[in-house]
Design a protein around this motif. Structure first.
Motif, PDB file in Angstrom:
ATOM      1  N   UNK A  74       0.818  -1.179  -0.036  1.00 21.81           N
ATOM      2  CA  UNK A  74      -0.046   0.066  -0.048  1.00 21.81           C
ATOM      3  C   UNK A  74       0.916   1.185   0.056  1.00 21.81           C
ATOM      4  N   UNK A  75       2.073   1.137   0.826  1.00 22.82           N
ATOM      5  CA  UNK A  75       2.837   2.561   0.845  1.00 22.82           C
ATOM      6  C   UNK A  75       3.375   2.521  -0.564  1.00 22.82           C
ATOM      7  N   UNK A  76       4.008   1.620  -1.218  1.00 24.23           N
ATOM      8  CA  UNK A  76       4.517   1.703  -2.501  1.00 24.23           C
ATOM      9  C   UNK A  76       3.688   2.133  -3.618  1.00 24.23           C
ATOM     10  N   UNK A  77       2.458   1.738  -3.465  1.00 23.48           N
ATOM     11  CA  UNK A  77       1.331   2.061  -4.469  1.00 23.48           C
ATOM     12  C   UNK A  77       0.541   3.011  -4.180  1.00 23.48           C
ATOM     13  N   UNK A  78       0.786   4.119  -4.170  1.00 21.49           N
ATOM     14  CA  UNK A  78       0.098   5.325  -3.844  1.00 21.49           C
ATOM     15  C   UNK A  78      -0.967   5.755  -4.602  1.00 21.49           C
ATOM     16  N   UNK A  79      -0.893   5.294  -5.757  1.00 20.47           N
ATOM     17  CA  UNK A  79      -2.040   5.351  -6.745  1.00 20.47           C
ATOM     18  C   UNK A  79      -3.411   4.567  -6.415  1.00 20.47           C
ATOM     19  N   UNK A  80      -3.085   3.584  -5.327  1.00 18.92           N
ATOM     20  CA  UNK A  80      -4.348   2.829  -4.916  1.00 18.92           C
ATOM     21  C   UNK A  80      -5.040   3.884  -4.073  1.00 18.92           C
ATOM     22  N   UNK A  81      -4.401   4.950  -3.528  1.00 21.37           N
ATOM     23  CA  UNK A  81      -5.081   5.750  -2.688  1.00 21.37           C
ATOM     24  C   UNK A  81      -5.492   5.122  -1.155  1.00 21.37           C
ATOM     25  N   UNK A  82      -4.651   4.220  -0.697  1.00 23.10           N
ATOM     26  CA  UNK A  82      -4.751   3.644   0.578  1.00 23.10           C
ATOM     27  C   UNK A  82      -3.554   3.765   1.231  1.00 23.10           C
ATOM     28  N   UNK A  83      -3.602   4.334   2.569  1.00 23.28           N
ATOM     29  CA  UNK A  83      -2.621   4.718   3.352  1.00 23.28           C
ATOM     30  C   UNK A  83      -2.496   3.710   4.613  1.00 23.28           C
TER      31      UNK A  83
END
Length: 606
Positions: free
Chosen positions: A155-164
């Motif tokens: 989730x941290x590496x794929x910020x485009x997911x919009x999930x933190x």
């Protein structure tokens, strides 16, 4: 940025760093250096630069996605710099240059700090400044183990997911207040509600693959207190083989809460009687029959015969299995009704199966109360036709799919299934074919089961109708039921009734409440209405009666009952005089027969 631009940028940056590091390291020696040594320093810098570019290419430092940099990338930088310094040391020794150990060590340290710092600067910048956290969905991850950290890193590496990932929850007290990947462990599962409020959580993800069913239920109940619908990460094995992404979360299903740990199959025993053989499945288009076919295909039979009355359902399972196994297994779709005796004998003669799984049946309890003749025709005569055809053409093993409703039945459906058991038990005493039955409770998600009905009622806004607040049922998943049927065939000696250890029965009202919650509602929004018992329904179900109970399992989670075969004459009378019964007489007769009660009609006839 294109690959070539990225390569030029990193190579140019490294070149500046190499020259800067080596010259900075020589500064303390400046007063004592001669002009000739300055030339040696320049040559040494060029050699070091060449060696660095070579080893950087070997360790793929110019091919890394540095926004995802971690310890592995730092190790690569250390190896590249260390080997470059060693090569420079060897060069200076061969060229008879003065080898300054302090200078080389200083250069090694500066290179690691400066090259590593330049790479990790991008990751830090990306994580901290490119997208404000406040605009992202805040995620609470339940489970701070390997699976949980895998989810958090993704989730941290794929910020485009919009999930933190905002916080972890873990029941290991040693992890409490630790920070993993910079994310705090906010407490145990009992602290989920508090963590949701403290960290403004929008989404909860359960990331514990080894979680047992009862533990998942407990965590789910804690999550429901927050009004947030929890989700589960996919199976680790599916992630590893690339079947799904780690962030491909799914909703918690009622099967997750009510199912048990899956039964482990005796692979060797099943393979011995299925692999390379011809297998025939009746009712192959139904919920249980189709899953039996899917499971059987994993053991690579030579031929699989799909027998069913419904044209569309047989077409669908035939297409599915042919797409997946058509190259290895001969799959034959057969349209035929088990009530058609001539057709069943024809199918058995043509395909000569080694194993038969008889799953074709009418199973809807209230519906069969209104249609007892059809229940007898399908469940009793249909079983008789298929079983006698199997006996005639030398089938090795015949497995009847039965039900817990066959125990002390109060309805037509359960009674006809018990009579079907009697028929194959009688045949087992006379035939070389091994005839066995398998009993299990309600199957989650099967056609006509309570789950699809409840889901439709919830989608319509309610109410959800439950017959009685104290009604209980045993539940199992479709794959679980199918595995039991297959395993029973390998354990068969003839005449047995196999039963799965189904755990504790579940209250139907609790099932309804869970489904309402899983759908994102409360019982205030979707009310539960108690409608009263339907025709033929029991308050609770049994798996074996007192005369059938064998306390020790024959196989882990599988019990065996040797049901007493009685009233053979009454069964024969039913088969001979079936057409003379009216609906009311037939209903009374089959229920009495299944419960070992004397029938008035039979006594008069006798």
């Amino acid at each position: 940025m294109s690959y070539h631009k990225r390569l030029l940028l990193l190579a140019g940056l490294d070149s500046l760093i190499v020259f800067a590091a080596i010259y900075i390291s020589y500064i303390p020696l400046h007063p004592s250096l001669e002009i000739l040594v300055y030339e040696n320093v320049l040559i040494s810098a060029l050699v070091l630069l060449f060696c660095h570019h070579v080893f950087a290419s070997v360790f793929l430092l110019y091919n890394k996605a540095w926004e995802y940099a971690s310890v592995g990338e730092l190790i690569g930088i250390t190896k590249s710099v260390t080997l470059s310094i060693l090569m420079l040391t060897l060069f200076q020794y061969i060229m008879d240059y003065h080898v300054y150990g302090r200078v080389l060590f200083s250069t090694w340290t500066l290179l690691i700090l400066m090259i590593g710092g330049s790479r990790f600067w991008w990751r830090i910048t990306r994580d901290r400044f490119l997208k404000p956290d406040k605009n992202m969905t805040q995620v609470l991850i339940v489970g701070a183990g390997q699976a949980g950290t895998l989810v958090a890193r993704q989730l941290k590496n794929n910020r485009e997911l919009g999930l933190m990932p905002a916080a972890f929850i873990d029941d290991d007290p040693k992890k409490y207040k630790l920070h993993i990947l910079g994310i705090p462990v906010a407490g145990t599962s009992k602290d989920i509600s508090a963590a949701v409020e403290k960290y403004n959580i929008d989404k909860i993800v359960i990331a514990i693959p080894s979680l047992k069913k009862e533990e998942l239920t407990r965590i789910f109940e804690e999550c429901t207190k927050t009004k947030i619908k929890p989700q589960i990460m996919p199976k680790i094995e599916d992630v590893m083989i690339g079947k799904v992404a780690v962030n491909n979360f799914r909703d918690v299903e009622v099967e997750d809460l009510l199912g048990r740990d899956p039964i482990k199959l005796d692979i060797e025993g099943i393979s011995e009687y299925v692999s390379g053989k011809t297998v025939l499945v009746t009712g192959a288009g139904g919920s249980i029959g189709s899953e039996i076919c899917r499971q059987i295909c994993k053991f690579e039979p030579e031929k699989l015969v799909l027998v069913g009355h419904g044209e569309n359902s047989i077409y669908l399972i035939d297409m599915e299995l042919n797409n997946q196994y058509g190259q290895q297994i001969e799959i034959v779709p057969v349209i035929g009704d088990v009530q058609d005796r001539e057709r069943m004998f024809e199918v058995m003669e043509v395909h000569a199966p080694n194993v038969v799984y008889h799953a074709a049946a009418h199973k809807h309890v209230p519906l069969m109360e209104y249609n007892p003749r059809e229940a007898v025709k399908n469940n009793v005569f249909g079983t008789k036709n298929v079983a006698e055809a199997a006996d005639t053409f030398g089938v090795g093993t015949f497995v009847l799919v039965s039900t817990d409703k066959a125990v002390n039945p109060t309805n037509v459906m359960g009674s006809t299934k018990r009579i079907a058991e009697m028929i194959i038990q009688k045949l087992d005493q006379e035939s070389k074919t091994k005839f066995v039955a398998v009993r299990f409770g309600n199957v989650l998600g099967s056609r006509g089961s309570v789950i699809p009905l409840f889901k439709k009622q919830i989608q319509a806004g309610g109410p959800v109708t439950v017959t009685h607040p104290d009604m209980t049922r045993y539940f199992m998943t479709i794959p679980e039921a199918s595995r039991l049927v297959i395993q029973a065939g390998s354990l068969a000696r003839g005449g047995e009734i196999f039963v799965l250890d189904m755990g504790e029965p579940v209250k139907i009202v609790d099932l309804a409440k869970n489904l309402i919650t899983l759908s994102g509602y409360s019982t205030d929004e979707i009310p539960i209405l108690f409608s009263g018992l339907r025709p033929g329904e029991k308050m609770f179900e049994e798996l074996l009666n007192e005369k059938e109970i064998h306390p020790e399992p024959i196989y882990p989670k599988i019990f065996i009952g040797k049901a007493v075969l009685e009233q053979e004459e009454e069964v024969e009378y039913l088969l001979r005089q079936f057409e003379s019964f009216n609906a009311s007489q037939l209903k009374e007769y089959v229920i009495n027969l299944a419960n070992r009660k004397k029938n008035r009609v039979f006594l008069v006839a006798k």
